[in-house]
Enzyme design. Structure first.
Site, mmCIF file in Angstrom:
data_model
loop_
_atom_site.group_PDB
_atom_site.id
_atom_site.type_symbol
_atom_site.label_atom_id
_atom_site.label_comp_id
_atom_site.label_asym_id
_atom_site.label_seq_id
_atom_site.Cartn_x
_atom_site.Cartn_y
_atom_site.Cartn_z
ATOM 1 N N GLU A 152 0.240 14.288 -16.844
ATOM 2 C CA GLU A 152 -0.279 13.535 -15.350
ATOM 3 C C GLU A 152 0.067 14.722 -14.410
ATOM 4 O O GLU A 152 -0.479 14.799 -13.475
ATOM 5 C CB GLU A 152 0.787 12.237 -15.589
ATOM 6 C CG GLU A 152 0.552 11.538 -14.204
ATOM 7 C CD GLU A 152 1.695 10.651 -14.101
ATOM 8 O OE1 GLU A 152 1.479 9.652 -13.148
ATOM 9 O OE2 GLU A 152 2.739 10.592 -14.970
ATOM 10 N N HIS A 153 1.303 14.985 -14.247
ATOM 11 C CA HIS A 153 1.889 16.031 -13.330
ATOM 12 C C HIS A 153 1.972 17.344 -14.009
ATOM 13 O O HIS A 153 2.531 17.485 -15.025
ATOM 14 C CB HIS A 153 3.031 15.565 -12.543
ATOM 15 C CG HIS A 153 3.061 14.493 -12.089
ATOM 16 N ND1 HIS A 153 3.576 13.216 -12.890
ATOM 17 C CD2 HIS A 153 2.755 13.874 -10.825
ATOM 18 C CE1 HIS A 153 3.315 12.381 -12.092
ATOM 19 N NE2 HIS A 153 2.665 12.501 -11.146
ATOM 20 N N HIS A 204 -43.459 -1.597 -20.901
ATOM 21 C CA HIS A 204 -43.133 -0.349 -20.108
ATOM 22 C C HIS A 204 -44.255 0.528 -19.686
ATOM 23 O O HIS A 204 -44.313 1.037 -18.506
ATOM 24 C CB HIS A 204 -42.004 0.425 -20.694
ATOM 25 C CG HIS A 204 -40.483 0.025 -20.706
ATOM 26 N ND1 HIS A 204 -40.271 -1.189 -21.423
ATOM 27 C CD2 HIS A 204 -39.401 0.336 -19.960
ATOM 28 C CE1 HIS A 204 -38.967 -1.590 -21.166
ATOM 29 N NE2 HIS A 204 -38.453 -0.497 -20.228
ATOM 30 N N HIS A 256 12.435 7.924 -13.485
ATOM 31 C CA HIS A 256 11.437 7.082 -13.242
ATOM 32 C C HIS A 256 11.911 5.880 -14.495
ATOM 33 O O HIS A 256 11.716 4.780 -14.050
ATOM 34 C CB HIS A 256 9.924 7.470 -13.865
ATOM 35 C CG HIS A 256 9.190 7.936 -12.401
ATOM 36 N ND1 HIS A 256 8.791 7.098 -11.604
ATOM 37 C CD2 HIS A 256 8.628 9.071 -12.117
ATOM 38 C CE1 HIS A 256 8.198 7.369 -10.596
ATOM 39 N NE2 HIS A 256 7.865 8.945 -11.048
ATOM 40 N N ASP A 291 3.847 12.781 -4.778
ATOM 41 C CA ASP A 291 4.399 11.446 -5.059
ATOM 42 C C ASP A 291 4.277 10.636 -3.778
ATOM 43 O O ASP A 291 4.099 9.380 -3.539
ATOM 44 C CB ASP A 291 5.826 11.694 -5.559
ATOM 45 C CG ASP A 291 5.753 11.524 -7.066
ATOM 46 O OD1 ASP A 291 4.514 11.459 -7.679
ATOM 47 O OD2 ASP A 291 6.670 11.504 -7.727
ATOM 48 N N GLN A 309 11.238 13.468 -12.574
ATOM 49 C CA GLN A 309 10.427 12.655 -13.452
ATOM 50 C C GLN A 309 11.286 11.739 -14.640
ATOM 51 O O GLN A 309 10.916 10.854 -14.442
ATOM 52 C CB GLN A 309 9.654 13.542 -14.285
ATOM 53 C CG GLN A 309 8.445 12.903 -15.122
ATOM 54 C CD GLN A 309 7.574 12.192 -14.312
ATOM 55 O OE1 GLN A 309 6.880 12.521 -13.348
ATOM 56 N NE2 GLN A 309 7.101 10.718 -14.611
#
Length: 429
Positions: free
Chosen positions: A322-323, A415, A258, A356, A255
């Site tokens: 996220e993960h 209505h 990245h 991934d 990670q």
């Protein structure tokens, strides 16, 4: 790496906070580029490609000849890997197909939903420090399954005006309609507004840097839908004494490489795990080509020691990663209590890299705490649900008076009348 031992719950809010950047100047720059693309179309996009990507493009669209050439530049081994990943992603997303069911809510009142594909979607694929051809598979495969008629892809070219061959190969395998050489804010603007070359789409998908994210959010206010708000990528690992420190370190580093704004978070009940993971990180870091990026990310990482697995679960849910990787003896029981996460990886062998690339799940996921409210990209992301209803005379009798009463209570007489005239018609029979 920052080690925090047994923090009080009052400190958790600060621990799980993401960095807050001053984006006022960035937003002004983005707005200016978007306005220019809206006004000048292709000419503006080419101008920004020259300015930012340092390439003078005669045309924006990737030709058939370029796609054919790219296929010869990708090794057979990588082609097979791409096809394997595509097959798994396809199988997983096909299992998500919506099955409509008609429901009679009252006698004579039948309601149902139909899933309809978004006709035109745009995919943004970064091509900077890492050309993310895997994201092509993640975004285009479910779009194709959903039945989107036009799948438009934008990605930045290199200085020779070429798109990464693996990106073009993945696009061909996944069924992308059109591919354009455009990156950054100008690509988002082109897909949001449409230009002479780039079709306007109805929804934009894909990751990117902070400029791309700001552009997506700005165009989503008036012009086009987007997959989700997002920030830098992140991983959280929950580990106990049974965790494999070598694996945990590898996951954290995968990670960290990245980008320098990525986030790495370890929550454990074991002091030994913290010590062992730190040693393994040092060993593995030295072998990485992207060592400098990973090292910078690790400076802002958090290694948190808590008293119990229940505290680890609660802290992870507060972080909403996220993960999330769960390396504990009872990972299935832990997983049952996870309520906030983009994608969860269970046991020692389920590394983030599997998701991934090739396990089949989607890697386009909510970051920055948005996992509390957003899902990752899935088949439904490319569809709309249209509701239908059919009422017979019996249906009018079933709910008509209730509708009249409710409309009258809201002081919406027209209505009420729409139902009253129907009740009157039935009463005459």
């Amino acid at each position: 790496m920052n080690i925090i031992r047994y923090p009080e719950k009052s400190e958790w809010k600060k621990i799980v906070e993401r960095p807050h950047l001053d984006v006022s100047q960035l937003n002004q720059t983005v707005a200016s580029v978007l306005a220019d693309v809206r006004q000048r179309g292709d000419e503006a996009v080419k101008g920004y490609e020259l300015k930012f990507d340092h390439v003078d493009l005669p045309t924006l669209e990737v030709s058939k000849e370029e796609i054919e050439e790219a296929e010869t530049l990708v090794s057979e081994e990588l082609k097979e890997a791409i096809r394997l990943a595509h097959s798994n992603i396809k199988a997983f997303h096909e299992s998500q197909r919506f099955r409509s069911k008609k429901v009679e809510t009252q006698p004579g009142v039948v309601c149902w939903q139909k899933s309809v594909a978004i006709e035109k979607v745009g995919l943004y694929i970064p091509g900077g420090t890492a050309p993310l051809f895997s994201t092509v598979l993640m975004l285009a495969t479910p779009a194709k399954i959903a039945g989107c008629k036009e799948i438009v892809l934008c990605t930045p070219p290199n200085r020779q005006g070429k798109v990464n061959p693996a990106i073009l190969m993945a696009a061909k395998v996944a069924g992308v309609s059109k591919i354009f050489k455009a990156g950054g804010v100008q690509a988002i603007g082109a897909m949001a507004y449409g230009t002479e070359s780039v079709p306007k789409v109805y929804k934009i998908f894909g990751p990117g840097n902070q400029y791309v994210m700001a552009a997506k959010q700005q165009v989503s206010l008036h012009d086009v839908a987007i997959d989700m708000p997002a920030g830098p990528s992140e991983v959280c690992v929950i580990a106990d004494d049974t965790a494999n420190a070598e694996f945990v370190a590898a996951d954290l580093l995968s990670q960290a490489e990245h980008g320098i704004d990525s986030q790495v978070f370890l929550i454990t009940v074991s002091n030994k795990v913290i010590d062992d993971v730190q040693k393994q990180v040092s060993v593995q870091l030295d072998k990485l080509p992207r060592k400098e990026i990973a090292q910078k990310t690790l400076e802002n990482s958090q290694l948190v020691l808590v008293s119990s697995i229940s505290d680890a679960i609660a802290l992870s849910n507060a972080y909403a990663p996220e993960h999330l990787i769960i390396q504990t003896e009872d990972y299935e029981q832990v997983a049952e209590k996870i309520v906030n996460a983009g994608s969860v990886f269970l046991g020692q062998y389920a590394c983030e890299s599997a998701g991934d690339y090739a396990s089949g799940t989607n890697h386009t996921l909510p970051t920055h705490g948005y996992a509390t409210a957003y899902s990752g990209v899935n088949l439904d992301s490319y569809c709309r649900k249209i509701t239908f209803q059919h009422l017979t005379e019996e249906g009018i009798r079933s709910i008509g008076h209730a509708v009249e009463l409710m409309a009258e209570a809201e002081q919406l007489d027209a209505h009420k009348n729409a139902m009253t005239v129907r009740l009157a018609k039935i009463a005459k029979k």
